[in-house]
Design an enzyme around this catalytic site. Structure first.
Site, PDB file in Angstrom:
ATOM      1  N   GLN A   1    -100.452   0.204  44.555  1.00  0.00           N
ATOM      2  CA  GLN A   1    -101.256   0.919  43.558  1.00  0.00           C
ATOM      3  C   GLN A   1    -102.200  -0.065  42.869  1.00  0.00           C
ATOM      4  O   GLN A   1    -103.071   0.338  42.109  1.00  0.00           O
ATOM      5  CB  GLN A   1    -100.354   1.558  42.499  1.00  0.00           C
ATOM      6  CG  GLN A   1     -99.383   2.565  43.055  1.00  0.00           C
ATOM      7  CD  GLN A   1     -98.393   3.017  41.986  1.00  0.00           C
ATOM      8  OE1 GLN A   1     -98.676   3.900  41.189  1.00  0.00           O
ATOM      9  NE2 GLN A   1     -97.238   2.399  41.975  1.00  0.00           N
ATOM     10  N   ASN A   2    -102.000  -1.334  43.146  1.00  0.00           N
ATOM     11  CA  ASN A   2    -102.769  -2.361  42.439  1.00  0.00           C
ATOM     12  C   ASN A   2    -104.152  -2.513  43.049  1.00  0.00           C
ATOM     13  O   ASN A   2    -104.322  -2.336  44.249  1.00  0.00           O
ATOM     14  CB  ASN A   2    -102.025  -3.710  42.469  1.00  0.00           C
ATOM     15  CG  ASN A   2    -100.651  -3.589  41.828  1.00  0.00           C
ATOM     16  OD1 ASN A   2    -100.394  -2.650  41.050  1.00  0.00           O
ATOM     17  ND2 ASN A   2     -99.744  -4.481  42.173  1.00  0.00           N
ATOM     18  N   VAL A   3    -105.090  -2.823  42.215  1.00  0.00           N
ATOM     19  CA  VAL A   3    -106.492  -2.934  42.657  1.00  0.00           C
ATOM     20  C   VAL A   3    -106.955  -4.397  42.568  1.00  0.00           C
ATOM     21  O   VAL A   3    -108.122  -4.685  42.709  1.00  0.00           O
ATOM     22  CB  VAL A   3    -107.386  -2.025  41.773  1.00  0.00           C
ATOM     23  CG1 VAL A   3    -106.987  -0.566  41.961  1.00  0.00           C
ATOM     24  CG2 VAL A   3    -107.303  -2.404  40.301  1.00  0.00           C
TER      25      VAL A   3
ATOM     26  N   HIS B   1    -105.213   2.735  45.531  1.00  0.00           N
ATOM     27  CA  HIS B   1    -105.990   3.041  44.325  1.00  0.00           C
ATOM     28  C   HIS B   1    -107.292   2.264  44.293  1.00  0.00           C
ATOM     29  O   HIS B   1    -107.969   2.205  43.274  1.00  0.00           O
ATOM     30  CB  HIS B   1    -105.168   2.739  43.057  1.00  0.00           C
ATOM     31  CG  HIS B   1    -104.072   3.738  42.834  1.00  0.00           C
ATOM     32  ND1 HIS B   1    -103.052   3.529  41.937  1.00  0.00           N
ATOM     33  CD2 HIS B   1    -103.819   4.941  43.395  1.00  0.00           C
ATOM     34  CE1 HIS B   1    -102.229   4.565  41.936  1.00  0.00           C
ATOM     35  NE2 HIS B   1    -102.663   5.444  42.824  1.00  0.00           N
TER      36      HIS B   1
ATOM     37  N   ASN C   1     -87.179  -3.782  39.587  1.00  0.00           N
ATOM     38  CA  ASN C   1     -87.874  -3.591  38.311  1.00  0.00           C
ATOM     39  C   ASN C   1     -86.956  -4.100  37.206  1.00  0.00           C
ATOM     40  O   ASN C   1     -85.761  -3.799  37.234  1.00  0.00           O
ATOM     41  CB  ASN C   1     -88.144  -2.074  38.130  1.00  0.00           C
ATOM     42  CG  ASN C   1     -89.168  -1.807  37.056  1.00  0.00           C
ATOM     43  OD1 ASN C   1     -89.103  -2.399  35.968  1.00  0.00           O
ATOM     44  ND2 ASN C   1     -90.129  -0.937  37.341  1.00  0.00           N
TER      45      ASN C   1
HETATM   46  C1  BV8 Z   1    -104.737  12.836  41.783  1.00  0.00           C
HETATM   47  C2  BV8 Z   1    -106.910   2.536  39.501  1.00  0.00           C
HETATM   48  C3  BV8 Z   1    -105.445  14.984  42.316  1.00  0.00           C
HETATM   49  C4  BV8 Z   1    -107.784   2.512  38.310  1.00  0.00           C
HETATM   50  C5  BV8 Z   1    -105.081   4.016  38.927  1.00  0.00           C
HETATM   51  C6  BV8 Z   1    -103.625  15.334  34.144  1.00  0.00           C
HETATM   52  C7  BV8 Z   1    -104.990  15.075  34.296  1.00  0.00           C
HETATM   53  C8  BV8 Z   1    -105.494  14.400  35.420  1.00  0.00           C
HETATM   54  C9  BV8 Z   1    -104.610  13.985  36.426  1.00  0.00           C
HETATM   55  C10 BV8 Z   1    -103.266  14.236  36.248  1.00  0.00           C
HETATM   56  C11 BV8 Z   1    -102.763  14.898  35.129  1.00  0.00           C
HETATM   57  N1  BV8 Z   1    -101.405  14.970  35.259  1.00  0.00           N
HETATM   58  C12 BV8 Z   1    -101.028  14.384  36.421  1.00  0.00           C
HETATM   59  C13 BV8 Z   1    -102.146  13.956  37.035  1.00  0.00           C
HETATM   60  C14 BV8 Z   1    -102.188  13.259  38.298  1.00  0.00           C
HETATM   61  C15 BV8 Z   1    -102.428  11.792  37.964  1.00  0.00           C
HETATM   62  C16 BV8 Z   1    -101.167  11.204  37.406  1.00  0.00           C
HETATM   63  O1  BV8 Z   1    -100.208  11.032  38.128  1.00  0.00           O
HETATM   64  N2  BV8 Z   1    -101.195  10.935  36.089  1.00  0.00           N
HETATM   65  C17 BV8 Z   1    -100.016  10.377  35.436  1.00  0.00           C
HETATM   66  C18 BV8 Z   1    -100.448   9.398  34.352  1.00  0.00           C
HETATM   67  C19 BV8 Z   1     -99.199  11.539  34.864  1.00  0.00           C
HETATM   68  N3  BV8 Z   1    -102.762  11.188  39.229  1.00  0.00           N
HETATM   69  C20 BV8 Z   1    -104.052  11.138  39.571  1.00  0.00           C
HETATM   70  O2  BV8 Z   1    -104.976  11.511  38.885  1.00  0.00           O
HETATM   71  C21 BV8 Z   1    -104.275  10.634  40.985  1.00  0.00           C
HETATM   72  N4  BV8 Z   1    -105.113  11.574  41.674  1.00  0.00           N
HETATM   73  O3  BV8 Z   1    -103.689  13.273  41.405  1.00  0.00           O
HETATM   74  O4  BV8 Z   1    -105.708  13.591  42.349  1.00  0.00           O
HETATM   75  C22 BV8 Z   1    -106.510  15.623  43.080  1.00  0.00           C
HETATM   76  C23 BV8 Z   1    -106.155  16.437  44.145  1.00  0.00           C
HETATM   77  C24 BV8 Z   1    -107.157  17.068  44.841  1.00  0.00           C
HETATM   78  C25 BV8 Z   1    -108.508  16.877  44.508  1.00  0.00           C
HETATM   79  C26 BV8 Z   1    -108.851  16.029  43.447  1.00  0.00           C
HETATM   80  C27 BV8 Z   1    -107.842  15.394  42.717  1.00  0.00           C
HETATM   81  C28 BV8 Z   1    -105.031   9.315  40.935  1.00  0.00           C
HETATM   82  C29 BV8 Z   1    -104.172   8.285  40.292  1.00  0.00           C
HETATM   83  C30 BV8 Z   1    -104.847   6.917  40.446  1.00  0.00           C
HETATM   84  C31 BV8 Z   1    -105.271   6.437  39.090  1.00  0.00           C
HETATM   85  N5  BV8 Z   1    -105.766   5.052  39.234  1.00  0.00           N
HETATM   86  N6  BV8 Z   1    -105.555   2.775  39.068  1.00  0.00           N
HETATM   87  C32 BV8 Z   1    -107.680   1.189  37.596  1.00  0.00           C
HETATM   88  O5  BV8 Z   1    -106.839   0.346  37.944  1.00  0.00           O
HETATM   89  O6  BV8 Z   1    -108.476   1.015  36.664  1.00  0.00           O
HETATM   90  S1  BV8 Z   1    -103.495   4.251  38.401  1.00  0.00           S
HETATM   91  C33 BV8 Z   1    -102.916   2.872  37.581  1.00  0.00           C
HETATM   92  O7  BV8 Z   1    -101.562   3.198  37.230  1.00  0.00           O
HETATM   93  C34 BV8 Z   1    -102.788   1.613  38.411  1.00  0.00           C
HETATM   94  O8  BV8 Z   1    -103.122   1.775  39.765  1.00  0.00           O
HETATM   95  C35 BV8 Z   1    -101.283   1.322  38.299  1.00  0.00           C
HETATM   96  O9  BV8 Z   1    -100.805   0.583  39.342  1.00  0.00           O
HETATM   97  C36 BV8 Z   1    -100.804   2.702  38.310  1.00  0.00           C
HETATM   98  C37 BV8 Z   1     -99.392   3.018  38.129  1.00  0.00           C
HETATM   99  O10 BV8 Z   1     -98.891   2.240  37.138  1.00  0.00           O
HETATM  100  P1  BV8 Z   1     -97.818   1.136  37.608  1.00  0.00           P
HETATM  101  O11 BV8 Z   1     -98.396   0.380  38.754  1.00  0.00           O
HETATM  102  O12 BV8 Z   1     -96.510   1.803  37.805  1.00  0.00           O
HETATM  103  O13 BV8 Z   1     -97.845   0.203  36.373  1.00  0.00           O
HETATM  104  P2  BV8 Z   1     -97.133   0.474  34.984  1.00  0.00           P
HETATM  105  O14 BV8 Z   1     -97.762  -0.421  33.984  1.00  0.00           O
HETATM  106  O15 BV8 Z   1     -97.053   1.944  34.740  1.00  0.00           O
HETATM  107  O16 BV8 Z   1     -95.631   0.001  35.253  1.00  0.00           O
HETATM  108  C38 BV8 Z   1     -95.386  -1.348  35.537  1.00  0.00           C
HETATM  109  C39 BV8 Z   1     -93.941  -1.407  35.940  1.00  0.00           C
HETATM  110  O17 BV8 Z   1     -93.659  -2.744  36.320  1.00  0.00           O
HETATM  111  C40 BV8 Z   1     -92.973  -1.059  34.816  1.00  0.00           C
HETATM  112  O18 BV8 Z   1     -91.968  -0.208  35.327  1.00  0.00           O
HETATM  113  C41 BV8 Z   1     -92.379  -2.404  34.422  1.00  0.00           C
HETATM  114  O19 BV8 Z   1     -91.014  -2.283  34.032  1.00  0.00           O
HETATM  115  C42 BV8 Z   1     -92.468  -3.169  35.714  1.00  0.00           C
HETATM  116  N7  BV8 Z   1     -92.564  -4.622  35.565  1.00  0.00           N
HETATM  117  C43 BV8 Z   1     -93.072  -5.323  34.523  1.00  0.00           C
HETATM  118  N8  BV8 Z   1     -92.992  -6.661  34.802  1.00  0.00           N
HETATM  119  C44 BV8 Z   1     -92.448  -6.764  36.046  1.00  0.00           C
HETATM  120  C45 BV8 Z   1     -92.177  -5.474  36.532  1.00  0.00           C
HETATM  121  N9  BV8 Z   1     -91.638  -5.253  37.735  1.00  0.00           N
HETATM  122  C46 BV8 Z   1     -91.344  -6.332  38.495  1.00  0.00           C
HETATM  123  N10 BV8 Z   1     -91.574  -7.609  38.102  1.00  0.00           N
HETATM  124  C47 BV8 Z   1     -92.127  -7.850  36.890  1.00  0.00           C
HETATM  125  N11 BV8 Z   1     -92.350  -9.124  36.505  1.00  0.00           N
END
Ligand code: BV8
Ligand code: ZN
Length: 232
Positions: free
Chosen positions: A81-83, A99, A191
């Site tokens: 998911q990382n960019v 992503h 994690n």
């Molecule tokens: C889609 C690029 C449909 C950009 C990213 C309401 C409105 C609009 C959309 C939605 C909605 N409700 C649901 C949705 C769908 C939405 C979604 O899921 N939203 C969530 C927030 C509810 N998804 C989308 O919109 C996707 N598209 O659904 O399209 C569609 C269908 C048909 C036609 C048209 C459309 C698109 C999603 C992509 C968004 N882009 N990134 C940018 O980077 O600027 S997402 C962004 O979040 C990053 O890519 C990131 O990677 C991703 C997920 O987050 P995580 O990677 O999990 O990172 P996070 O910080 O959350 O967690 C980190 C974890 O690491 C933690 O658990 C932590 O404990 C752990 N950690 C910390 N340190 C360490 C560790 N682990 C290991 N070692 C460590 N040292």
């Protein structure tokens, strides 16, 4: 499947760890077409500051461990998911950047012209006159269909699905491990915190990527690469 957490030990802030805020706004609100149209200059400021930070970081032992894993097994697919390009920089070959890629840009209208970014422009323009945008997938946007299909095909044909450093909140990426499990894969979650993936995993390794992944490889007998120390 990796998320922002695998880059945390390279010094790249995670989405939710850092509160996912930029200039007081939620990432979900600005990493979207509407957010970009509302304030393209601010969105470009955000991406340019993230790009500048990425120029100062290196892949960590977690990224390198996945390179060794890829070389040590017969079939391997890394969906991230990382960019941040850190998997590519570490040497991973079969990487699906589902992503997108923050260091690339593309025409907002997808006219197909090769983007030439003017670093002095607050909002760089495409040769067609339209704004350029970072080549990432924003919220509300479809993931690249070819990558999505490859990631799903890998998930349902995998023996083991390793989920590293993702909060499991963002779909469709968050659904791959459940697909893998449904198809019979053994799911391992890495994690330091509990996440929605943890409850569905066969094993949850509660630790950081740079610490756990090298140990996991040792455990399964994939040798250290000569000259690279694990864990740093
Ligand atoms: C889609 C690029 C449909 C950009 C990213 C309401 C409105 C609009 C959309 C939605 C909605 N409700 C649901 C949705 C769908 C939405 C979604 O899921 N939203 C969530 C927030 C509810 N998804 C989308 O919109 C996707 N598209 O659904 O399209 C569609 C269908 C048909 C036609 C048209 C459309 C698109 C999603 C992509 C968004 N882009 N990134 C940018 O980077 O600027 S997402 C962004 O979040 C990053 O890519 C990131 O990677 C991703 C997920 O987050 P995580 O990677 O999990 O990172 P996070 O910080 O959350 O967690 C980190 C974890 O690491 C933690 O658990 C932590 O404990 C752990 N950690 C910390 N340190 C360490 C560790 N682990 C290991 N070692 C460590 N040292
Ligand atoms: Zn164009």
């Amino acid at each position: 499947m990796t998320g922002a957490g695998i880059s945390a030990e390279s010094g790249v802030p995670t989405f939710r760890g850092s509160g996912g805020f930029w200039e007081g706004r939620r990432a979900e609100d600005i990493a979207s077409p509407a957010g970009f149209l509302r304030d393209p200059e601010m969105v470009w400021r955000w991406y340019r500051s993230r790009r500048a930070h990425l120029a100062t970081v290196e892949p960590n032992a977690g990224h390198h461990a996945l390179v060794r894993l890829e070389r040590g097994v017969e079939r391997f697919c890394l969906a991230t998911q990382n960019v941040d390009r850190l998997h590519r920089r570490a040497g991973s070959r079969n990487v699906l950047e589902i992503h997108g890629d923050i260091l690339a840009s593309r025409c907002f209208r997808n006219c197909g012209a090769e983007p030439v970014e003017d670093p002095r422009a607050a909002v760089p323009r495409c040769s067609c006159g339209e704004m350029l945008r970072p080549a990432v997938v924003w919220f509300g946007e479809m993931l690249p269909v070819d990558l999505l299909e490859k990631a799903m095909a890998a998930a349902i044909s995998s023996d083991v699905c390793l989920v590293v450093g993702t909060s499991g909140l963002v779909y469709p990426a968050a659904g791959f491990s459940a697909m893998a499990r449904q198809a019979g894969a053994f799911v391992i979650d890495v994690n330091p915190e509990d996440t929605p993936h943890s409850a569905k995993a066969d094993i949850s390794l509660r630790g950081t990527a740079a610490t756990v992944l090298p140990l996991l490889l040792e455990e399964i007998g994939i040798p250290e690469e000569p000259g690279r120390r694990a864990g740093v």
